[in-house]
Motif scaffolding. Structure first.
Motif, short mmCIF file in Angstrom:
data_model
loop_
_atom_site.label_atom_id
_atom_site.label_comp_id
_atom_site.label_asym_id
_atom_site.label_seq_id
_atom_site.Cartn_x
_atom_site.Cartn_y
_atom_site.Cartn_z
N CYS A 4 0.85 -1.18 0.00
CA CYS A 4 0.00 0.00 0.00
C CYS A 4 0.89 1.24 0.00
CB CYS A 4 -0.89 -0.02 1.24
SG CYS A 4 -1.81 1.49 1.47
N CYS A 7 0.22 3.27 3.65
CA CYS A 7 0.69 2.80 4.94
C CYS A 7 1.80 1.75 4.84
CB CYS A 7 -0.47 2.24 5.76
SG CYS A 7 -1.14 0.71 5.09
N SER A 9 1.65 -1.49 4.19
CA SER A 9 1.38 -2.89 4.49
C SER A 9 1.14 -3.67 3.19
CB SER A 9 0.20 -3.04 5.45
OG SER A 9 -0.73 -2.03 5.26
N CYS A 16 -6.80 -1.78 0.81
CA CYS A 16 -5.77 -2.14 1.78
C CYS A 16 -6.43 -2.67 3.07
CB CYS A 16 -4.91 -0.92 2.09
SG CYS A 16 -3.76 -1.17 3.42
N CYS A 19 -5.25 0.14 6.13
CA CYS A 19 -5.75 1.51 6.24
C CYS A 19 -7.08 1.69 5.51
CB CYS A 19 -4.72 2.52 5.75
SG CYS A 19 -4.39 2.44 3.99
ZN LIG Z 1 -2.76 0.97 3.53
#
Ligand SMILES: [Zn+2]
Length: 197
Positions: A4, A7, A9, A16, A19
């Motif tokens: 992502c 963020c 991840s 995502c 987030c």
């Molecule tokens: Zn994210």
């Protein structure tokens, strides 16, 4: 694995899991943040030369070289970041490195400001010396006039004083002068003025 942009991840679906942003929304948020961080960095990059004219350190030219490298490096990282983000490559480490650069010009500017502002005129030291040469670097930043005088510091041949236009015109090679120096509240000596002996 794609991550992502917002963020960082791992992204398993378009939205995502961490987030909640879709890949398009995350890209928008990421880009906006990159632009505002870069703006903060650029404004700081103007603040530093500005403060360095008010309280010019004796080693100003050395600092300007260091600052120039920092500036160049940060913008290079920004370009690489932008490229990698567009090609969906790993950018988490670079993002962090870039964030570390953002406050640096502000820290440098604040250091010079505090160093000069909290200094007292009672601490002024006067050094007799002679003018060796002078030069005017046109077009880089305002206040790039330098008077080169014999140094009073051990291990140093000349001092490159960042003088204003008046002092630049007033002094010629070979003039005997006295240079006033402030020790600096943070221990960075800075140039206060130059007078005829
Ligand atoms: Zn994210």
């Amino acid at each position: 694995m794609t991550r992502c942009l917002d963020c960082g991840s791992p992204r398993t679906a378009d939205q995502c899991p961490s987030c909640g942003l879709t890949s398009r929304a995350a890209e928008l948020v990421y880009r906006r943040r990159l632009v505002s961080r870069t703006a903060i960095f650029l404004v700081g990059s103007l603040a530093f030369p500005y403060v360095s004219q008010i309280y010019p350190p004796l080693d100003l030219d050395l600092m300007l070289v260091f600052f120039g490298l920092l500036f160049f490096l940060a913008l290079t990282i920004a370009v690489i970041l932008e490229n990698r983000a567009r090609r969906h490559k790993e950018i988490e480490v670079l993002k962090r490195v870039y964030s570390g650069f953002i406050p640096l010009p502000w820290i440098l500017a604040a250091t010079l400001f505090v160093n000069g502002r909290l200094d007292s005129q009672k601490n002024l030291a006067y050094y007799p010396t002679t003018v060796e040469s002078k030069f005017n670097m046109k077009g880089i930043v305002r206040g790039s006039r330098r008077l080169l005088v014999h140094s009073w510091r051990p291990g140093q041949h000349v001092e490159r004083l960042a003088v204003d236009a008046d002092d630049f015109d007033r002094f010629q090679d070979g003039d005997t002068t006295v240079v006033a120096v402030e020790p600096g509240a943070l221990g960075i000596p800075w140039y206060y003025g130059i007078y005829r002996r």
